[in-house]
Design a protein around this motif. Structure first.
Motif, short mmCIF file in Angstrom:
data_model
loop_
_atom_site.label_atom_id
_atom_site.label_comp_id
_atom_site.label_asym_id
_atom_site.label_seq_id
_atom_site.Cartn_x
_atom_site.Cartn_y
_atom_site.Cartn_z
N ARG A 697 21.70 0.83 16.07
CA ARG A 697 21.82 0.96 17.52
C ARG A 697 22.57 -0.23 18.11
O ARG A 697 23.50 -0.06 18.91
CB ARG A 697 20.41 1.08 18.14
CG ARG A 697 20.46 1.22 19.66
CD ARG A 697 20.35 -0.12 20.36
NE ARG A 697 20.87 -0.04 21.72
CZ ARG A 697 21.10 -1.10 22.47
NH1 ARG A 697 20.90 -2.31 22.00
NH2 ARG A 697 21.58 -0.96 23.69
N ASN A 701 26.29 0.04 19.89
CA ASN A 701 26.42 -0.37 21.28
C ASN A 701 27.45 -1.48 21.44
O ASN A 701 28.23 -1.51 22.39
CB ASN A 701 25.06 -0.83 21.81
CG ASN A 701 25.10 -1.20 23.28
OD1 ASN A 701 25.34 -0.35 24.13
ND2 ASN A 701 24.88 -2.46 23.58
N TYR A 716 27.24 6.01 14.78
CA TYR A 716 26.29 7.01 15.25
C TYR A 716 26.13 8.12 14.20
O TYR A 716 25.02 8.59 13.93
CB TYR A 716 26.76 7.62 16.58
CG TYR A 716 26.47 6.79 17.80
CD1 TYR A 716 25.17 6.38 18.09
CD2 TYR A 716 27.48 6.41 18.67
CE1 TYR A 716 24.89 5.63 19.21
CE2 TYR A 716 27.22 5.65 19.80
CZ TYR A 716 25.91 5.26 20.07
OH TYR A 716 25.64 4.51 21.18
N THR A 741 19.94 8.59 24.42
CA THR A 741 20.53 8.35 25.74
C THR A 741 21.93 7.79 25.62
O THR A 741 22.89 8.27 26.25
CB THR A 741 19.65 7.37 26.53
OG1 THR A 741 18.36 7.94 26.74
CG2 THR A 741 20.27 7.05 27.89
N GLU A 742 22.09 6.75 24.81
CA GLU A 742 23.37 6.07 24.70
C GLU A 742 24.40 6.91 23.97
O GLU A 742 25.60 6.84 24.28
CB GLU A 742 23.18 4.72 24.01
CG GLU A 742 22.36 3.76 24.87
CD GLU A 742 22.03 2.46 24.20
OE1 GLU A 742 21.60 1.52 24.89
OE2 GLU A 742 22.18 2.36 22.95
N HIS A 745 25.65 9.35 26.53
CA HIS A 745 26.51 8.60 27.45
C HIS A 745 27.86 8.33 26.79
O HIS A 745 28.92 8.44 27.43
CB HIS A 745 25.81 7.28 27.81
CG HIS A 745 26.46 6.53 28.92
ND1 HIS A 745 27.51 5.66 28.71
CD2 HIS A 745 26.22 6.49 30.26
CE1 HIS A 745 27.88 5.12 29.85
NE2 HIS A 745 27.11 5.61 30.81
N PHE A 746 27.82 7.97 25.51
CA PHE A 746 29.04 7.71 24.75
C PHE A 746 29.92 8.96 24.69
O PHE A 746 31.14 8.90 24.90
CB PHE A 746 28.65 7.24 23.36
CG PHE A 746 29.80 7.14 22.38
CD1 PHE A 746 30.68 6.08 22.44
CD2 PHE A 746 29.97 8.11 21.41
CE1 PHE A 746 31.74 5.98 21.53
CE2 PHE A 746 31.01 8.01 20.50
CZ PHE A 746 31.90 6.95 20.56
N GLU A 820 13.33 1.87 26.91
CA GLU A 820 14.03 2.20 28.15
C GLU A 820 13.09 2.92 29.10
O GLU A 820 12.12 3.56 28.69
CB GLU A 820 15.26 3.07 27.87
CG GLU A 820 14.94 4.48 27.41
CD GLU A 820 16.16 5.37 27.27
OE1 GLU A 820 15.99 6.55 26.98
OE2 GLU A 820 17.29 4.88 27.49
N TYR A 856 23.28 5.52 36.61
CA TYR A 856 23.57 5.62 35.18
C TYR A 856 24.17 6.98 34.84
O TYR A 856 23.65 8.03 35.21
CB TYR A 856 22.30 5.40 34.36
CG TYR A 856 22.55 5.33 32.87
CD1 TYR A 856 23.16 4.23 32.31
CD2 TYR A 856 22.19 6.38 32.04
CE1 TYR A 856 23.39 4.15 30.95
CE2 TYR A 856 22.41 6.32 30.68
CZ TYR A 856 23.02 5.20 30.13
OH TYR A 856 23.25 5.14 28.78
#
Length: 891
Positions: A697, A701, A716, A741-742, A745-746, A820, A856
């Motif tokens: 992770r 990131n 990922y 989540t990320e 978003h990515f 989070e 966000y």
């Protein structure tokens, strides 16, 4: 074992898109038969594939093979290789291969001249010899490896075994099967010399195979006929040759003791190394001396080498008139329970279970009908390629005439109105986030009065048993990584309260506004006023990921601060989640800081602070924490780039092998926008902790921060592959939701990959009514603390990070150091976030990075990073206020 949920499937699709880039219309089929050049007989289980490129297979019992290749993905010099023990390897350049979907080609392999075994060991020479066991014999409860899904033929899993310099005769090879979901699986045992970086030279020069059935337990393979004598390390393991059944699900036990394992995911593929991991592979041996070897050699000099390969007898019917059809029945993404699944024109039928799942035997050409009262009938035909049928059913719409709606649309009551009417209105439910009106809430909710419970029951679970539809009590297996043991605890499950039907999560309890992730057995049934069961994602979004399995909110007589006449009573003495403003402020907390930090904070100029630093530099010359504190302080307060950088550069050696301090330093670099420096640190951590999901992770990131999109995508994908292969375990409480989540978003902001509408609906449902995302990261994964969130209505929620609950539910939280939270935006005002730090095992300070995101996932997204030094223990202290994190001299 990790069950692959919908998210995992999306990840896997993305892995294919971003790594393989295989075009649907660019595939070339290379098919044929492998033959012995001398006898013209077919050769089974030949390894076939493009070397180190992840494309490969093995020939079947009849020597036939099928290989799908997109030539556009490979250079003309890439090698397509055929290899098998006892035969010379055949190699073709891709440019030399004749690809034709229609042409069935022959590949001829020359037998290789093989020497006779130097020694044939018999029982005669083993009498009185010392027996020994080498390898890893303990089947750990929380480590395992396996093949899953379609299974890549030729994939191998090995573990390196250390031996002393004495000669060891290998007698029996043992491994453990935990589970096997296939009808049966055929594997080949491979043994390699251990003197190279990756497995290269095979010690076992024959095909030694083993058929594995459904029964779990220890499997033994006799190695004595193959006369293997070693005096150095070797690697031993299994290669997948054939799967009998639709899919493979072979789970093997692993050992908790460290070693090195090797894996390649396809025939002729590239080896991957997993340091610190050992499969439960061990070998019974007998120690021999040089005199024994000489004597045995004389005896066996003229023995002929015989091929030991034996074709297994497979108990299958060559003419399959029936096949098992499985699948799920949904309505708007939710499982339909007790739907009737029937073979049309037959009496054969079944019903779907609580997850909408079914299985039924059918023949080619059969029509399967799906029926459920109030839904439109669905029919599907069984064809040659069909094994799985998922059905979405729609509600049957019937037009009604002569009906007039006269009732006025309901208006949502205010919180104050619901507050005052609570005791007289049984359609209201009380939660930590306010009162809910069943009529207007907009999502499913069940409300039960306390007086309707079975008050003679021994506990809350027995009291609600059978009282609430869709609620069931089940068991959850909990692993303890520290002691290698497991136990079972009781939990409650709510139908519809999970993000995935394949990864059902237990519900959490809320009692008078306090969250309990365990069953509140302590609760006196006689004081329960009302119970609300909230199953869906839309209803639990404000609680965060911890409530993905739903919430059972219980209010007691003692929590009712409205009398039956509607008048408020003394809520300050009764309501348990009303914030009492008992957290100490920053100024009070700073009095407990080290003397050098207090002196730095008291400095009114850069020169004064610089003097304090130099006065303490030699005193704390061996303390990485001192230089971290200094660097964080100076970069937050004084724009002196050279001086600030020299603080770390002059003491770099203190950070090189200290993972926790490297992570804290990376936090400081990220706060300053120095993302390249942070990436170098995260890379070093990743190298030292390659088997930690947290490392994946953090590294992904960091790649996103420096805009290295392809590297982030690969990481990922790699993370997901390791999840599916069980080399990593998803922490479903803390880290995995963050990666989810990320990753979304990515995909939305860094790639052209389109998220499916179904996935977007789930994301939107989970985030509905939220605006602020808070991401907490800490450098020491053994740190323990409680976070207290106080909303603008002065009600609070506590989230705990504790080593005692690191293996909750279906995910291990081990090695996770992130959480989070999404805060709802419909409550206007200021939030307060406090922390009660419990300490860590090292005794050193813990560094907490908090990133606040507003908007966000939108075009107006903004973020702020702050770093907090945690050392004061067992005191509730203020961290920050929202909507802004605020600024002080320490962050």
């Amino acid at each position: 074992m990790i069950l692959i949920n919908k998210l995992h499937k999306k990840y896997f699709l993305f892995l294919v898109l971003c790594i393989s880039s295989i075009g649907l219309f660019a595939q070339h089929q290379y098919k044929g038969t492998v033959l012995d050049a001398d006898t013209k007989e077919t050769l089974p289980f030949v390894n076939i594939g493009i070397v180190n490129k992840g494309v490969g297979t093995v020939s079947d019992f009849d020597g036939k093979f099928y290989l799908e290749i997109d030539k556009g993905n490979f250079s003309k010099d890439d090698i397509l290789q055929f290899s098998s023990v006892g035969y010379k390897t055949v190699k073709f350049k891709i440019s030399e291969v004749n690809f034709s979907n229609a042409l069935f080609q022959k590949v001829v392999m020359q037998p290789e001249a093989m020497q006779l075994n130097e020694a044939i060991v018999t029982a005669k020479y083993l009498k009185g010899k010392k027996d020994d066991v080498v390898g890893f014999s303990y089947p750990s409860k929380n480590k395992f490896g396996y093949w899953k899904g379609d299974g890549s033929l030729g994939a191998e899993l090995l573990t390196r075994i250390s031996v002393d310099k004495k000669k060891h005769y290998l007698k029996d090879f043992h491994f453990y099967v935990n589970e096997n979901y296939s009808d049966s699986v055929l594997v080949r045992i491979n043994i390699y010399k251990g003197g190279t970086i990756y497995p290269e030279d095979k010690l076992l020069k024959k095909n030694v195979t083993k058929m594995i059935g459904k029964s779990p337990g220890k499997i033994t393979v006799d190695l004595k006929p193959y006369n293997l004598i070693v005096d150095e390390d070797f690697s031993i393991g299994l290669e997948l040759l054939e799967v009998y059944g639709k899919r493979v699900g072979l789970v093997l036990a692993a050992d908790y003791r460290p070693s090195t394992s090797y894996r390649r995911y396809v025939s002729q593929g590239q080896w991957k190394t997993f340091r610190g991991d050992a499969m439960t592979f061990y070998v019974n041996t007998t120690a021999l001396n040089d005199g024994d070897i000489a004597q045995i050699s004389d005896y066996s000099r003229n023995k002929l080498l015989k091929n030991s390969f034996q074709t297994p007898i497979i108990n299958t019917n060559p003419i399959k008139t029936h096949r098992s059809i499985t699948g799920f029945v949904f309505n708007n993404g939710k499982p339909v329970e007790n739907a009737t699944v029937q073979i049309t024109e037959s009496l054969k039928q079944t019903q779907t279970d609580a997850y909408g799942r079914y299985s039924i035997m059918a023949r080619l050409g059969d029509v399967i009908s799906y029926n459920y009262l109030g839904f439109e009938k669905v029919e599907r035909k069984v064809t040659e390629t069909v094994h799985n049928i998922n059905v979405s059913m729609n509600v049957k719409v019937e037009e009604l005439t002569g009906v007039t709606v006269t009732e006025r649309a309901r208006l949502k009551k205010t919180e104050a109105e619901m507050f005052s009417e609570y005791l007289t209105n049984d359609e209201f439910a009380k939660t930590a986030y306010g009162t809910l009106d069943k009529k207007t809430i907009g999502h499913s909710i069940t409300i039960l009065e306390g007086k309707s419970l079975n008050l003679t029951a021994p506990n809350i679970l027995a009291a609600i048993d059978g009282k609430i539809a869709g609620v069931r009590v089940g068991n959850v297996k909990v692993e303890n990584p520290c002691f290698g043991c497991s136990f079972t605890k009781v939990a409650v499950f709510i139908r519809g309260g999970s993000g995935s039907i394949n990864n059902l999560r237990p519900a959490i309890f809320e009692v008078d506004g306090i969250i309990y992730e365990e069953v509140p057995y302590f609760l006196d049934l006689n004081v329960i006023e009302r119970i609300a069961v909230i199953p869906g994602l839309a209803g639990v979004g404000r609680y965060g990921q911890v409530a993905a399995g739903g919430v059972i909110a219980i209010s007691t007589h003692f929590s009712n601060f409205a009398g039956k006449d509607g008048k408020n009573i003394d809520q300050a003495l009764i309501q348990r989640n009303i914030y009492k403003h008992d957290a100490i402020d920053k100024q009070q907390a700073n009095k407990n800081l080290p003397g050098y930090l207090q002196a730095l904070l008291a400095g009114s100029s850069f020169e004064a602070a610089k003097k304090v630093y130099h006065e303490n530099e030699k005193l704390y010359s061996s303390s990485a924490s001192f230089f971290l504190d200094a660097y964080i302080y100076f970069t937050a307060n004084w724009e002196q780039e050279k001086f600030n950088n020299d603080i770390i550069a002059n003491h770099q050696s203190l950070f090189e092998n200290n993972i926790n301090e490297m992570k804290a330093l990376a936090y400081a670099h990220q706060r300053e926008g120095e993302f390249e420096k942070a990436k170098k640190l995260y890379t070093n951590v990743f190298v030292k902790r390659p088997n930690y999901a947290q490392s994946y992770r953090d590294m992904a990131n960091s790649y996103v921060e420096v805009n290295e999109v392809q590297k982030a995508a690969n990481l990922y994908s790699r993370y997901t592959k390791l999840l599916n292969d069980s080399f990593l375990v998803a922490d479903t409480i803390g880290l995995h939701p963050i990666i989810t989540t990320e990753f979304n978003h990515f995909l939305q902001h860094k790639t052209d990959f389109a998220i499916s509408s179904e996935d977007l609906k789930e994301i939107v449902a989970m985030r509905k009514g939220t605006d602020t995302r808070l991401l907490f990261e800490w450098n020491d994964d053994e740190a323990e603390f409680e976070l207290q969130f106080v909303n603008p209505e002065n009600r609070y929620f506590v989230s705990r990070t504790s080593l005692n609950n690191q293996n909750e539910y279906f995910g291990k939280q081990e090695y996770s150091s992130s959480k989070e939270f999404f805060l709802e935006s419909d409550i206007i005002g200021e939030w307060v976030v406090n922390i009660n730090y419990k300490g860590n095992k090292s005794g050193l300070p813990t560094y907490l990075k908090v990133t606040s995101f507003s908007g966000y996932g939108t075009d107006s997204e903004e973020s702020t990073i702050r770093i907090y030094r945690l050392s004061l223990k067992n005191v509730n202290q203020n961290l920050f206020y929202l909507p802004t994190l605020g600024i002080d001299k320490l962050n």
